[in-house]
Design an enzyme around this catalytic site. Structure first.
Site, PDB file in Angstrom:
ATOM      1  N   CYS A  54       0.819  -1.229   0.000  1.00  0.00           N
ATOM      2  CA  CYS A  54       0.000   0.000   0.000  1.00  0.00           C
ATOM      3  C   CYS A  54       0.845   1.266   0.000  1.00  0.00           C
ATOM      4  O   CYS A  54       1.759   1.440   0.807  1.00  0.00           O
ATOM      5  CB  CYS A  54      -0.986  -0.057   1.174  1.00  0.00           C
ATOM      6  SG  CYS A  54      -1.092   1.405   2.207  1.00  0.00           S
ATOM      7  N   GLY A  55       0.552   2.143  -0.942  1.00  0.00           N
ATOM      8  CA  GLY A  55       1.352   3.350  -1.144  1.00  0.00           C
ATOM      9  C   GLY A  55       1.310   4.317   0.027  1.00  0.00           C
ATOM     10  O   GLY A  55       2.337   4.837   0.456  1.00  0.00           O
ATOM     11  N   HIS A  56       0.102   4.555   0.579  1.00  0.00           N
ATOM     12  CA  HIS A  56      -0.017   5.467   1.718  1.00  0.00           C
ATOM     13  C   HIS A  56       0.747   4.931   2.929  1.00  0.00           C
ATOM     14  O   HIS A  56       1.279   5.699   3.725  1.00  0.00           O
ATOM     15  CB  HIS A  56      -1.490   5.667   2.083  1.00  0.00           C
ATOM     16  CG  HIS A  56      -2.253   6.427   1.047  1.00  0.00           C
ATOM     17  ND1 HIS A  56      -1.899   7.699   0.681  1.00  0.00           N
ATOM     18  CD2 HIS A  56      -3.333   6.097   0.303  1.00  0.00           C
ATOM     19  CE1 HIS A  56      -2.742   8.119  -0.252  1.00  0.00           C
ATOM     20  NE2 HIS A  56      -3.615   7.158  -0.501  1.00  0.00           N
ATOM     21  N   CYS A  57       0.783   3.587   3.048  1.00  0.00           N
ATOM     22  CA  CYS A  57       1.520   2.984   4.164  1.00  0.00           C
ATOM     23  C   CYS A  57       3.008   3.260   3.995  1.00  0.00           C
ATOM     24  O   CYS A  57       3.709   3.576   4.948  1.00  0.00           O
ATOM     25  CB  CYS A  57       1.302   1.476   4.212  1.00  0.00           C
ATOM     26  SG  CYS A  57      -0.443   1.006   4.229  1.00  0.00           S
TER      27      CYS A  57
END
Ligand SMILES: *[C@@H]1O[C@H](CO)[C@@H](O)[C@H](O)[C@H]1NC(C)=O
Length: 507
Positions: A54-57
């Site tokens: 996950c990019g936001h993670c």
């Protein structure tokens, strides 16, 4: 007895060893096996449920580690932890993890949703507010001046006695913790309090608008009363709707809102502002007065929701949010204070009927195979006892509705020759019905001939499926279809996977 302690000892050692938890960059790495132990050991713990892809993670990770390290360096008892939710699926489902990252703050083992900042400093300040003493000690007039200087709203508690006794003001501290967007300070020095025309114990809310100041002198031991006081008095008399104020407007205690839609550039805006603020004073605990600036692009969603167009401004709507949202519309469009007052009084007296959006009936509404319904012609067409009327309720932006268009057209062609069948559609974002509320799109309903019974269509949205439904008079096609034909990408965008129905776009 010796043998029992011998037996117990290895167990104790084992359990101590079991709580030895791995850390990465000072962030605890939690899994099913050590989660409860970590909760027990750390009273205040922020947990990130993440997915490796996950990019936001990924963008949160360095900030998260930085916050964890800073807290550790300060010997803080607050811990940051993470859980790979794709591996620890039991934990993820236990805590209702639906998207990544999901952050939960555990205080004494009890989780609350963390929707705070994602930068190290912000994370730390949020956590400190939730855990440490959350109000700033103000021990001089200068300190108060600085504290109030650049804040639209701030609250100061004036207490008798020294700071050690402030711990007694438990209700104050608890109330303070429930505000993320308002800063609180406290004063214990009598002379300083007098400078501010205060004496212990009392709260003063300072604001840079309206009366400038509000006081609470009673119920200081009641956390809820304090929260209510701050919520109510921190709102401007005529509050402008925007991203920051939206939550405070709509989640507050006040369920009646009078919304005024107009451009701030309008010549008489200042006069309107003045008279609305006068009105707001009179209806203080009955109605919230909200200004929606129609020049602001972001506000188009709310104006669309009310079915308002440029030529309608200035416009007034009154809404009640107690259960479902109900709208009311004054007869006059001008912003005459006396007429507004009559409108508000009529509303409060229960004299008004709700207002429903409707477009005008298009001249060619019945020319194409798919008939066009609006609020104004719906009942006449749908409740025609001599006809089976199938209605698709759609939204212009809904993807599933767009996919249905050619199939629905084909269906209408197929039944075009039948004069006891009507295939129709209605744009539910612009047209409302008193008797039917549409919450997801598309919704398909059959209004049966004869008894006008209404049957929902929940079958597959295919020509065959809908044909069978119509020909059987609504007998076939009420059951949910097997499985779900959405692919994963769509399922993540929509909320479809939670519904055992044909895929829909939620409102
Ligand atoms: C209305 O006027 C007051 C006082 O001048 C001002 O503080 C406030 O911002 C104005 N309201 C709006 C919505 O612009």
């Amino acid at each position: 007895m010796l043998w029992t302690s011998l037996l117990v000892l290895p167990l104790v050692v084992l359990s101590i060893m079991a709580t030895e938890i791995k850390e990465e960059e000072n962030v605890l790495v939690l899994e099913n096996g050590n989660f409860d132990a970590a909760l027990k050991e750390h009273n205040d713990m922020l947990v990130e449920f993440y997915a490796p892809w996950c990019g936001h993670c990924k963008s949160l990770a360095p900030e998260y580690a930085k916050a964890a390290t800073k807290l550790k360096d300060e010997n803080s008892a607050i811990k940051l932890a993470k859980v790979d939710a794709t591996v620890e699926s039991d934990l993820a489902s236990k805590f209702g993890v639906r998207g990544y990252p999901t952050l939960k703050f555990f205080h004494d083992g009890v989780p609350t949703e963390y929707n705070g900042p994602r930068q190290a400093e912000g994370i730390i300040s949020w956590l400190k507010k939730k855990t440490g003493f959350p109000a700033t000690k103000l021990d001089s007039v200068d300190a108060i001046k600085t504290f109030l200087a650049d804040r639209e709203v701030a609250v100061i508690g004036f207490f008798k006695g020294e700071s050690s006794e402030i711990e007694d003001a438990k209700a104050f501290v608890e109330a303070v913790r429930s505000f993320d967007d308002i800063e609180f300070g406290y004063v214990t020095d009598k002379a300083i309090a007098e400078e501010y025309k205060a004496s212990g114990n009392m709260l003063v809310l300072f604001k840079k608008f309206d009366e400038g100041r509000a006081e609470l002198k009673t119920d200081l031991n009641d956390k809820d009363k304090i929260i209510q006081f701050v919520k109510e008095t921190s709102l401007p008399l005529f509050i402008e709707f925007n991203q920051q104020s939206a939550q405070r407007i709509f989640s507050g205690e006040m369920k009646n809102h009078l919304l005024i839609f107009m451009s701030k550039e309008t010549d008489n805006f200042n006069r309107v502002n003045e008279s609305v603020r006068e009105l707001a004073k009179q209806y203080k605990n009955k109605l919230l007065f909200v200004f929606v600036n129609t020049d602001v692009e972001e506000n188009s969603r709310i104006t669309e929701f009310f079915g308002l167009q440029k030529e309608d401004y200035p416009a007034v709507r009154l809404i009640n949010l107690a259960e479902q949202l109900v709208k009311y519309k004054p007869d006059v469009s001008e912003l005459n204070p006396e007429k507004l007052k009559v409108f508000v009084d009529d509303y409060l007296a229960g004299k008004l009927k709700p207002h429903l959006n409707s477009q005008e009936i298009p001249a060619d509404w019945d020319k194409a195979p798919v008939k066009v319904l609006v609020g104004k012609n719906f009942d006449e067409v749908a409740f025609d006892k001599s006809k089976d009327v199938l209605v698709e309720f759609y939204a212009p932006w809904c993807g599933h509705c767009k996919k249905l268009v050619p199939i629905y057209d084909e269906l209408a062609e197929k039944f075009a020759a039948r004069n006891d069948v009507v295939i129709a559609k209605m744009d539910s974002t612009a047209n409302e019905l008193e008797h039917t509320r549409i919450d997801s799109f598309p919704t398909i309903k059959l209004y049966k001939k004869g008894d006008n019974k209404v049957v929902d269509y929940n079958g597959e949205r295919t020509l065959e499926g809908m044909t069978k439904f119509l020909e059987s008079g609504g007998e076939f096609g009420q059951a949910a279809p097997e499985g779900d034909d959405e692919d994963l990408d769509n399922a993540m965008d929509d909320d479809d996977e939670h519904e055992n129905k044909a895929p829909k776009d939620e409102l």
